[in-house]
Design a protein around this motif. Structure first.
Motif, PDB file in Angstrom:
ATOM      1  N   LEU A   1       0.569  -1.631  46.291  1.00  0.00           N
ATOM      2  CA  LEU A   1      -0.723  -0.959  46.408  1.00  0.00           C
ATOM      3  C   LEU A   1      -1.635  -1.671  47.403  1.00  0.00           C
ATOM      4  N   ARG A   2      -1.629  -2.984  47.405  1.00  0.00           N
ATOM      5  CA  ARG A   2      -2.468  -3.727  48.342  1.00  0.00           C
ATOM      6  C   ARG A   2      -1.994  -3.511  49.788  1.00  0.00           C
ATOM      7  N   GLU A   3      -0.670  -3.460  49.974  1.00  0.00           N
ATOM      8  CA  GLU A   3      -0.149  -3.180  51.316  1.00  0.00           C
ATOM      9  C   GLU A   3      -0.509  -1.758  51.756  1.00  0.00           C
ATOM     10  N   LYS A   4      -0.440  -0.832  50.823  1.00  0.00           N
ATOM     11  CA  LYS A   4      -0.797   0.550  51.137  1.00  0.00           C
ATOM     12  C   LYS A   4      -2.268   0.653  51.512  1.00  0.00           C
ATOM     13  N   ALA A   5      -3.127  -0.066  50.811  1.00  0.00           N
ATOM     14  CA  ALA A   5      -4.565  -0.048  51.129  1.00  0.00           C
ATOM     15  C   ALA A   5      -4.813  -0.629  52.514  1.00  0.00           C
ATOM     16  N   ALA A   6      -4.121  -1.714  52.859  1.00  0.00           N
ATOM     17  CA  ALA A   6      -4.313  -2.346  54.166  1.00  0.00           C
ATOM     18  C   ALA A   6      -3.850  -1.440  55.301  1.00  0.00           C
ATOM     19  N   ASN A   7      -2.755  -0.695  55.078  1.00  0.00           N
ATOM     20  CA  ASN A   7      -2.217   0.160  56.133  1.00  0.00           C
ATOM     21  C   ASN A   7      -2.964   1.489  56.246  1.00  0.00           C
TER      22      ASN A   7
ATOM     23  N   LEU B   1      -6.184   2.222  55.130  1.00  0.00           N
ATOM     24  CA  LEU B   1      -7.640   2.145  55.298  1.00  0.00           C
ATOM     25  C   LEU B   1      -7.984   0.998  56.243  1.00  0.00           C
ATOM     26  N   GLN B   2      -7.499   1.095  57.472  1.00  0.00           N
ATOM     27  CA  GLN B   2      -7.748   0.029  58.443  1.00  0.00           C
ATOM     28  C   GLN B   2      -9.215  -0.032  58.854  1.00  0.00           C
ATOM     29  N   GLN B   3      -9.952   1.065  58.676  1.00  0.00           N
ATOM     30  CA  GLN B   3     -11.380   1.047  58.991  1.00  0.00           C
ATOM     31  C   GLN B   3     -12.179   0.277  57.946  1.00  0.00           C
ATOM     32  N   LEU B   4     -11.542  -0.062  56.822  1.00  0.00           N
ATOM     33  CA  LEU B   4     -12.191  -0.851  55.768  1.00  0.00           C
ATOM     34  C   LEU B   4     -11.265  -2.013  55.393  1.00  0.00           C
ATOM     35  N   LYS B   5     -10.976  -2.848  56.369  1.00  0.00           N
ATOM     36  CA  LYS B   5     -10.041  -3.953  56.137  1.00  0.00           C
ATOM     37  C   LYS B   5     -10.544  -4.871  55.026  1.00  0.00           C
ATOM     38  N   GLY B   6      -9.605  -5.265  54.169  1.00  0.00           N
ATOM     39  CA  GLY B   6      -9.941  -6.188  53.097  1.00  0.00           C
ATOM     40  C   GLY B   6     -10.584  -5.537  51.895  1.00  0.00           C
ATOM     41  N   VAL B   7     -10.529  -4.201  51.796  1.00  0.00           N
ATOM     42  CA  VAL B   7     -11.145  -3.523  50.656  1.00  0.00           C
ATOM     43  C   VAL B   7     -10.498  -4.023  49.360  1.00  0.00           C
ATOM     44  N   PRO B   8     -11.295  -4.420  48.364  1.00  0.00           N
ATOM     45  CA  PRO B   8     -10.709  -4.941  47.122  1.00  0.00           C
ATOM     46  C   PRO B   8     -10.008  -3.846  46.329  1.00  0.00           C
ATOM     47  N   VAL B   9      -8.871  -4.184  45.759  1.00  0.00           N
ATOM     48  CA  VAL B   9      -8.110  -3.273  44.906  1.00  0.00           C
ATOM     49  C   VAL B   9      -8.056  -3.900  43.516  1.00  0.00           C
ATOM     50  N   VAL B  10      -8.642  -3.221  42.533  1.00  0.00           N
ATOM     51  CA  VAL B  10      -8.739  -3.752  41.166  1.00  0.00           C
ATOM     52  C   VAL B  10      -7.913  -2.864  40.248  1.00  0.00           C
ATOM     53  N   MET B  11      -6.970  -3.460  39.512  1.00  0.00           N
ATOM     54  CA  MET B  11      -6.123  -2.717  38.589  1.00  0.00           C
ATOM     55  C   MET B  11      -6.592  -2.960  37.157  1.00  0.00           C
TER      56      MET B  11
ATOM     57  N   MET C   1      -8.383   5.824  41.216  1.00  0.00           N
ATOM     58  CA  MET C   1      -7.094   6.484  41.434  1.00  0.00           C
ATOM     59  C   MET C   1      -6.184   6.255  40.245  1.00  0.00           C
ATOM     60  N   ASP C   2      -5.405   7.269  39.951  1.00  0.00           N
ATOM     61  CA  ASP C   2      -4.424   7.195  38.868  1.00  0.00           C
ATOM     62  C   ASP C   2      -3.251   6.333  39.328  1.00  0.00           C
ATOM     63  N   ALA C   3      -2.859   5.351  38.511  1.00  0.00           N
ATOM     64  CA  ALA C   3      -1.772   4.448  38.884  1.00  0.00           C
ATOM     65  C   ALA C   3      -0.453   5.189  39.069  1.00  0.00           C
ATOM     66  N   GLU C   4      -0.316   6.373  38.465  1.00  0.00           N
ATOM     67  CA  GLU C   4       0.932   7.129  38.580  1.00  0.00           C
ATOM     68  C   GLU C   4       1.002   7.950  39.867  1.00  0.00           C
ATOM     69  N   SER C   5      -0.152   8.158  40.522  1.00  0.00           N
ATOM     70  CA  SER C   5      -0.146   8.913  41.793  1.00  0.00           C
ATOM     71  C   SER C   5      -1.269   8.419  42.701  1.00  0.00           C
ATOM     72  N   PRO C   6      -1.250   7.150  43.103  1.00  0.00           N
ATOM     73  CA  PRO C   6      -2.338   6.599  43.922  1.00  0.00           C
ATOM     74  C   PRO C   6      -2.179   6.970  45.392  1.00  0.00           C
ATOM     75  N   PHE C   7      -3.273   6.869  46.122  1.00  0.00           N
ATOM     76  CA  PHE C   7      -3.308   7.068  47.570  1.00  0.00           C
ATOM     77  C   PHE C   7      -2.779   8.446  47.974  1.00  0.00           C
TER      78      PHE C   7
ATOM     79  N   LEU D   1     -11.651  -0.065  45.481  1.00  0.00           N
ATOM     80  CA  LEU D   1     -10.578   0.802  44.994  1.00  0.00           C
ATOM     81  C   LEU D   1     -10.223   0.398  43.571  1.00  0.00           C
ATOM     82  N   GLY D   2     -10.341   1.335  42.653  1.00  0.00           N
ATOM     83  CA  GLY D   2      -9.985   1.080  41.265  1.00  0.00           C
ATOM     84  C   GLY D   2      -8.711   1.826  40.894  1.00  0.00           C
TER      85      GLY D   2
END
Length: 484
Positions: free
Chosen positions: A334-340, A342-352, A290-296, A316-317
């Protein structure tokens, strides 16, 4: 060779530790049928084929076994007489590099159009390279190509082999010519011998168009192997790149960008998206870039949901991280957005990271390794059942219609992704909410984050059912005897 089938698997790897496979490049100007010949020689429909010129842009490779020879087939972009920074010029540079890297070239031209000035320019480059070359006159299914076949002699590459790739005509003679040419090819011993008995970790890099997928792979492998540029939709085929990381074989799959389904109308883009979906299906780990300027974006979340439904491990890259000013605040958001989201994939790693500069890219492969290990995890049945007893005691299933549901036994039936079967009474009445409670418990207690978990609930067999059934049948048999 029989007509190829639409098979999704990659061509089998036939590397041997003694020598490397011979590299055969299929070259020519645009729309002469290179990709069709590539698919015929590979024995599988791997490259996208379309009447539109310039479909192939990157060099696509496939491993094949050819009359006792190990081959790496290379499908190349059509040769254009362009220079500078244009897309066509970058495609030409990729094709020229493939020629220099090849042990043998198949120079393909269109017999119906005859030899064109562009054919002569490219043929001159190939002759100067000194590479062994087999001249192929394609589209010779009718007399319309007879004149073009005769013109082929003027290219100075020997006798043209007449084929019609679309109709599978002339490949017996072409196979003979390739075999004769391969006898004179001297293969070098590889610098590093890699154990090929271990299957590679297949990693698909996916995302929206222009997210930086090809740039990321080029940075990871340390060379400009894939075509990149500011234009959206540069990548069309799913390109497989072999790599070795810390002594372990890795396969990166660069894919075409995925737009919203309602916006995909052109046939070529439909074929590209289908190729991307196949790459996801056969990957072990998917990196959603995902582009850091327009993620999720909504499309990003749909792609993540697709990966979960396919049972793939996900990372998630967030690329273009060098453009972010307040990195600490953005990282937390971004980590909070991923947790909220993608609840079906809890704990998915987010790498910047920054795919262009390479900053923090070294964090990506360790994260991939961790989720791939979890994706392949096998839990002991005894530990699972001890865990189930504790979970049920802490939070029993709700009674339905005044009757209790009793979970009795759990076991893991497969890995990749981890799949479990729960045996319980009144299985059809177990609420989905309780099933999610157990799945989340497995994630937390066995540390299986970021991977899909499957759980199937089955009714516990009653050992007295068969006895009741048999006893119920006995009077019926006696009544039948009496009626006789």
């Amino acid at each position: 060779m029989d007509d190829f089938e639409d098979i999704d698997e990659a061509v089998e790897d036939f590397d041997t530790p003694e020598t490397r496979p011979a590299r055969l490049a299929i070259i020519g100007r645009p729309n002469v049928g290179k990709s069709t010949i590539f698919n015929r020689l590979a024995g599988k429909k791997l490259a996208i084929v379309n009447d539109q010129p310039g479909v192939t842009r990157d060099v696509r490779e496939a491993r094949s076994r050819f009359r006792g020879h190990d081959l790496t087939l290379m499908d190349t972009a059509g040769f254009e007489n362009a220079r500078g920074q244009k897309l066509e010029a970058r495609m030409r540079a990729q094709t020229e590099a493939a020629v220099m890297d090849a042990d043998l070239c198949l120079f393909v031209y269109d017999a119906r159009e005859g030899v064109t000035p562009l054919d002569r320019i490219f043929a001159d480059f190939v002759r100067k390279s000194g590479k062994p070359t087999v001249l192929v006159a394609n589209k010779c299914e009718s007399r319309a190509g007879d004149h073009g076949v005769n013109e082929g002699y003027s290219l100075g590459m020997g006798d043209p082999v007449e084929v019609a790739a679309e109709h599978n005509i002339g490949f017996g003679e072409l196979d003979d010519e390739i075999e004769m040419a391969l006898r004179d090819v001297v293969l070098t011993v590889p610098d590093e011998v890699i154990d090929t008995t271990e299957a590679p970790v297949r990693i698909a890099i996916v995302g929206r168009p222009n997210a930086g997928k090809s740039t990321l792979i080029n940075t990871l492998i340390g060379k400009d192997r894939l075509l990149t540029g500011p234009e959206a939709g540069v990548t069309r085929d799913s390109i497989t790149i072999d790599y070795v990381w810390q002594g372990r074989r890795v396969q990166f799959h660069d894919t075409a960008g995925m737009r919203k389904k309602s916006k995909v109308n052109e046939t070529l883009e439909v074929l590209s998206v289908q190729d991307t979906l196949r790459a996801i299906k056969f990957a072990q780990v998917v990196v959603l870039l995902m582009d850091a300027e327009s993620p999720f974006d909504k499309q990003d979340l749909q792609i993540a949901d697709l990966c979960e439904r396919e049972g793939r491990a996900l990372v998630l890259g967030i690329t273009k991280w060098d453009l972010v000013k307040n990195k600490s605040e953005m990282s937390k958001a971004l980590r909070e957005k991923a947790a909220n989201s993608l609840q079906q994939l809890k704990g998915v790693p987010v790498v910047m990271f920054s795919g262009l500069t390479g900053k923090s890219v070294d964090r990506l492969l360790p994260a991939i390794e961790r989720v791939q290990i979890d994706w392949s995890a096998k839990l002991k049945t005894s530990e699972l059942n001890d865990w189930l007893i504790e979970k049920v005691q802490r939070h029993p299933p709700p009674a339905v219609q005044g009757r209790r549901i009793k979970p009795k036994y759990i076991s893991q039936t497969k890995t990749r992704p981890p799949t479990f079967v729960l045996k319980c009474s009144r299985a059809d009445k177990l609420p989905e909410s309780y099933k999610r409670y157990l799945i989340n418990g497995i994630r937390e207690d066995f540390d299986l984050w970021a991977v899909p978990i499957r759980m199937y609930v089955k009714a516990d067999e009653n050992p007295y059912d068969n006895i009741k059934r048999i006893k119920g049948m006995e009077p019926l048999k006696e009544n039948k005897r009496r009626n006789r």
